[in-house]
Write a protein that holds these residues in place. Sequence first.
Motif, PDB file in Angstrom:
ATOM      1  N   ALA A 112       2.282 -32.396 -71.038  1.00  0.00           N
ATOM      2  CA  ALA A 112       2.547 -32.069 -72.440  1.00  0.00           C
ATOM      3  C   ALA A 112       2.353 -33.289 -73.345  1.00  0.00           C
ATOM      4  O   ALA A 112       2.218 -33.134 -74.561  1.00  0.00           O
ATOM      5  N   ASN A 113       2.351 -34.483 -72.764  1.00  0.00           N
ATOM      6  CA  ASN A 113       2.183 -35.695 -73.555  1.00  0.00           C
ATOM      7  C   ASN A 113       0.754 -36.234 -73.532  1.00  0.00           C
ATOM      8  O   ASN A 113       0.532 -37.380 -73.908  1.00  0.00           O
ATOM      9  N   THR A 114      -0.185 -35.424 -73.095  1.00  0.00           N
ATOM     10  CA  THR A 114      -1.554 -35.901 -73.035  1.00  0.00           C
ATOM     11  C   THR A 114      -2.097 -36.236 -74.420  1.00  0.00           C
ATOM     12  O   THR A 114      -1.856 -35.518 -75.385  1.00  0.00           O
ATOM     13  N   VAL A 115      -2.811 -37.361 -74.507  1.00  0.00           N
ATOM     14  CA  VAL A 115      -3.364 -37.834 -75.779  1.00  0.00           C
ATOM     15  C   VAL A 115      -4.804 -38.306 -75.589  1.00  0.00           C
ATOM     16  O   VAL A 115      -5.678 -37.988 -76.379  1.00  0.00           O
ATOM     17  N   TYR A 116      -5.052 -39.058 -74.521  1.00  0.00           N
ATOM     18  CA  TYR A 116      -6.312 -39.805 -74.370  1.00  0.00           C
ATOM     19  C   TYR A 116      -7.524 -38.884 -74.352  1.00  0.00           C
ATOM     20  O   TYR A 116      -8.482 -39.081 -75.091  1.00  0.00           O
ATOM     21  N   TYR A 117      -7.517 -37.871 -73.470  1.00  0.00           N
ATOM     22  CA  TYR A 117      -8.688 -36.983 -73.374  1.00  0.00           C
ATOM     23  C   TYR A 117      -8.577 -35.830 -74.348  1.00  0.00           C
ATOM     24  O   TYR A 117      -9.566 -35.377 -74.904  1.00  0.00           O
ATOM     25  N   ALA A 118      -7.367 -35.306 -74.521  1.00  0.00           N
ATOM     26  CA  ALA A 118      -7.157 -34.175 -75.435  1.00  0.00           C
ATOM     27  C   ALA A 118      -5.661 -34.066 -75.653  1.00  0.00           C
ATOM     28  O   ALA A 118      -4.877 -34.383 -74.765  1.00  0.00           O
ATOM     29  N   THR A 119      -5.272 -33.608 -76.832  1.00  0.00           N
ATOM     30  CA  THR A 119      -3.859 -33.332 -77.054  1.00  0.00           C
ATOM     31  C   THR A 119      -3.528 -31.995 -76.402  1.00  0.00           C
ATOM     32  O   THR A 119      -4.417 -31.194 -76.110  1.00  0.00           O
ATOM     33  N   ILE A 120      -2.253 -31.755 -76.186  1.00  0.00           N
ATOM     34  CA  ILE A 120      -1.864 -30.518 -75.495  1.00  0.00           C
ATOM     35  C   ILE A 120      -2.209 -29.309 -76.367  1.00  0.00           C
ATOM     36  O   ILE A 120      -2.595 -28.263 -75.845  1.00  0.00           O
ATOM     37  N   GLN A 121      -2.113 -29.466 -77.699  1.00  0.00           N
ATOM     38  CA  GLN A 121      -2.437 -28.304 -78.526  1.00  0.00           C
ATOM     39  C   GLN A 121      -3.929 -27.991 -78.463  1.00  0.00           C
ATOM     40  O   GLN A 121      -4.325 -26.835 -78.491  1.00  0.00           O
ATOM     41  N   ASP A 122      -4.769 -29.049 -78.372  1.00  0.00           N
ATOM     42  CA  ASP A 122      -6.199 -28.784 -78.226  1.00  0.00           C
ATOM     43  C   ASP A 122      -6.499 -28.192 -76.866  1.00  0.00           C
ATOM     44  O   ASP A 122      -7.329 -27.301 -76.734  1.00  0.00           O
ATOM     45  N   LEU A 123      -5.811 -28.698 -75.849  1.00  0.00           N
ATOM     46  CA  LEU A 123      -6.073 -28.227 -74.490  1.00  0.00           C
ATOM     47  C   LEU A 123      -5.703 -26.755 -74.340  1.00  0.00           C
ATOM     48  O   LEU A 123      -6.369 -26.005 -73.643  1.00  0.00           O
ATOM     49  N   LEU A 124      -4.635 -26.336 -75.026  1.00  0.00           N
ATOM     50  CA  LEU A 124      -4.151 -24.970 -74.841  1.00  0.00           C
ATOM     51  C   LEU A 124      -4.580 -24.007 -75.942  1.00  0.00           C
ATOM     52  O   LEU A 124      -4.733 -22.822 -75.699  1.00  0.00           O
ATOM     53  N   LEU A 125      -4.718 -24.498 -77.180  1.00  0.00           N
ATOM     54  CA  LEU A 125      -4.850 -23.566 -78.298  1.00  0.00           C
ATOM     55  C   LEU A 125      -6.080 -23.767 -79.175  1.00  0.00           C
ATOM     56  O   LEU A 125      -6.719 -22.805 -79.559  1.00  0.00           O
ATOM     57  N   PHE A 126      -6.340 -25.014 -79.560  1.00  0.00           N
ATOM     58  CA  PHE A 126      -7.285 -25.226 -80.654  1.00  0.00           C
ATOM     59  C   PHE A 126      -8.623 -25.785 -80.220  1.00  0.00           C
ATOM     60  O   PHE A 126      -9.529 -25.905 -81.031  1.00  0.00           O
ATOM     61  N   GLY A 127      -8.743 -26.165 -78.926  1.00  0.00           N
ATOM     62  CA  GLY A 127     -10.012 -26.742 -78.508  1.00  0.00           C
ATOM     63  C   GLY A 127     -11.079 -25.676 -78.346  1.00  0.00           C
ATOM     64  O   GLY A 127     -10.811 -24.478 -78.367  1.00  0.00           O
ATOM     65  N   ALA A 128     -12.303 -26.147 -78.177  1.00  0.00           N
ATOM     66  CA  ALA A 128     -13.392 -25.219 -77.887  1.00  0.00           C
ATOM     67  C   ALA A 128     -13.148 -24.608 -76.511  1.00  0.00           C
ATOM     68  O   ALA A 128     -12.534 -25.240 -75.656  1.00  0.00           O
ATOM     69  N   PRO A 129     -13.625 -23.375 -76.285  1.00  0.00           N
ATOM     70  CA  PRO A 129     -13.366 -22.721 -74.995  1.00  0.00           C
ATOM     71  C   PRO A 129     -13.787 -23.569 -73.801  1.00  0.00           C
ATOM     72  O   PRO A 129     -13.113 -23.588 -72.773  1.00  0.00           O
ATOM     73  N   ALA A 130     -14.884 -24.289 -73.954  1.00  0.00           N
ATOM     74  CA  ALA A 130     -15.365 -25.087 -72.825  1.00  0.00           C
ATOM     75  C   ALA A 130     -14.468 -26.279 -72.545  1.00  0.00           C
ATOM     76  O   ALA A 130     -14.569 -26.906 -71.494  1.00  0.00           O
ATOM     77  N   ASP A 131     -13.590 -26.620 -73.485  1.00  0.00           N
ATOM     78  CA  ASP A 131     -12.728 -27.789 -73.306  1.00  0.00           C
ATOM     79  C   ASP A 131     -11.267 -27.395 -73.173  1.00  0.00           C
ATOM     80  O   ASP A 131     -10.389 -28.246 -73.294  1.00  0.00           O
ATOM     81  N   SER A 132     -10.999 -26.123 -72.956  1.00  0.00           N
ATOM     82  CA  SER A 132      -9.616 -25.669 -72.976  1.00  0.00           C
ATOM     83  C   SER A 132      -9.232 -24.986 -71.688  1.00  0.00           C
ATOM     84  O   SER A 132     -10.097 -24.617 -70.886  1.00  0.00           O
ATOM     85  N   ILE A 133      -7.938 -24.812 -71.514  1.00  0.00           N
ATOM     86  CA  ILE A 133      -7.466 -23.990 -70.401  1.00  0.00           C
ATOM     87  C   ILE A 133      -6.610 -22.865 -70.956  1.00  0.00           C
ATOM     88  O   ILE A 133      -5.954 -23.013 -71.994  1.00  0.00           O
ATOM     89  N   ASN A 134      -6.648 -21.730 -70.294  1.00  0.00           N
ATOM     90  CA  ASN A 134      -5.769 -20.611 -70.612  1.00  0.00           C
ATOM     91  C   ASN A 134      -4.618 -20.679 -69.615  1.00  0.00           C
ATOM     92  O   ASN A 134      -4.757 -20.252 -68.467  1.00  0.00           O
ATOM     93  N   LEU A 135      -3.516 -21.289 -70.045  1.00  0.00           N
ATOM     94  CA  LEU A 135      -2.393 -21.503 -69.143  1.00  0.00           C
ATOM     95  C   LEU A 135      -1.635 -20.191 -69.008  1.00  0.00           C
ATOM     96  O   LEU A 135      -0.685 -19.919 -69.743  1.00  0.00           O
ATOM     97  N   LYS A 136      -2.072 -19.355 -68.075  1.00  0.00           N
ATOM     98  CA  LYS A 136      -1.523 -17.999 -67.980  1.00  0.00           C
ATOM     99  C   LYS A 136      -0.070 -18.009 -67.522  1.00  0.00           C
ATOM    100  O   LYS A 136       0.709 -17.134 -67.876  1.00  0.00           O
ATOM    101  N   VAL A 137       0.270 -18.962 -66.672  1.00  0.00           N
ATOM    102  CA  VAL A 137       1.660 -19.057 -66.224  1.00  0.00           C
ATOM    103  C   VAL A 137       2.089 -20.512 -66.277  1.00  0.00           C
ATOM    104  O   VAL A 137       1.409 -21.376 -65.739  1.00  0.00           O
ATOM    105  N   SER A 138       3.194 -20.746 -66.948  1.00  0.00           N
ATOM    106  CA  SER A 138       3.876 -22.031 -66.835  1.00  0.00           C
ATOM    107  C   SER A 138       5.338 -21.729 -67.108  1.00  0.00           C
ATOM    108  O   SER A 138       5.718 -21.453 -68.248  1.00  0.00           O
ATOM    109  N   GLU A 139       6.148 -21.758 -66.073  1.00  0.00           N
ATOM    110  CA  GLU A 139       7.544 -21.350 -66.258  1.00  0.00           C
ATOM    111  C   GLU A 139       8.248 -22.216 -67.287  1.00  0.00           C
ATOM    112  O   GLU A 139       9.219 -21.795 -67.909  1.00  0.00           O
ATOM    113  N   THR A 140       7.760 -23.443 -67.486  1.00  0.00           N
ATOM    114  CA  THR A 140       8.416 -24.329 -68.442  1.00  0.00           C
ATOM    115  C   THR A 140       8.010 -24.016 -69.871  1.00  0.00           C
ATOM    116  O   THR A 140       8.808 -24.174 -70.797  1.00  0.00           O
TER     117      THR A 140
END
Lengths: 63, 318
Positions: free
Chosen positions: B57-85
């Motif tokens: 959740a504290n990722t910054v260097y390669y991508a922020t967590i919001q870009d990784l999960l929500l706002f990045g391009a599809p090719a640069d993102s993940i769809n975190l289907k399950v994360s209990e946290t």
Amino acid sequence: MPKITLDPITRIEGHLAVELQTNGTNAVTGALSQGKMFRGFELILKNRNPRDAVILTQRICGV
Amino acid sequence: MIISRRQFLKYCTVAAGAIGLTATDLLKLENALAVNGALPVIWINGQSCTGCTVSLANTVYYATIQDLLLFGAPADSINLKVSETLMASMSTQATQQADLTSSAFVLAVEGAIPTPDGYCTVGSYTGAATENMSDVVTYLGTHANCAAILAIGTCASYGGIPGAAGNVTGAKGVLECLGPAYKKKIACIPGCPPNPNWIVGSIAYMLANNYKFPQLDNLRRPNAFYPGRLCNSCSRFGNNFIDYKKPDDIGNPALTDYCLKKVGCKGSKTKSDCPTKQWHSPGASVDGVNWCVGAGAPCQGCTQNSFPDKMSPFHYIR
């Protein structure tokens, strides 16, 4: 009386299950919560250098 | 202004109550928030402290967590289907989503897996009332649609602290849990916790290379992030030693570049890029601001499969 089981509870650290007992209509009459994970840090700490305790127990929670 | 996922979901949950939106609809909202076409990732927790999720959740260097999960391009993102946290929906809404395993996904495992059964249970991914974490890892890891398995953190990689001597839960890493037949499907990203760069950088490589792993070492760790022993790149290597025989030297602010080997540093037995890329990156593509040894703390060797037992004692004082 009907039961609602919520397992896992999300948006928390750790593993929690909650079982709600209801009166079938509109009220919760009882609730049981259950921790679903055990590691046993006290047992792991036994027979170790006491100065390691800080390093190991800090990993109980990573939040 | 970027609205955080937490804020948006908070508005939704409040609004949901007002307009009668059910939990199912909340899940649909979650899915709608996820980037279309992004790599589906199922992240499950065994005997974990959640430190690896927090690190992610504290990722910054390669991508922020919001870009990784929500706002990045599809090719640069993940769809975190399950994360209990992190996910909003709970219980079987979360674990028995209709399309959870219907297309190729990556399984990320955090935390060790106990054997015998009973020490870590969850209800449930397969439809049983409740199941053991070993069942979940086997069910998802051996699934036909599981493209790859990432063992995040030292616990999931090699057993870590739950698997240390004295444990009664038989805690194991994913490699041991699934066995040699699945070794090629598993990459390990150890660390306690791992640097967010190691997690996100490995995912970024897989996104750019059709889910293939980067080059791995003999412990299944990406060479790019665990390039060599710390001493090879540590600026203190070869300098004078801080020595427990001279207790006034410990913490002496004038001795900031002294080697910590004699007070317990395990850098000579540990591989990672901590001395160079460091931790707490302040911005995209900017190296971190400090690391354990840089702050005066001897390395604990947390990326190794010998952590913690063979890295103990962590501090030498006599």
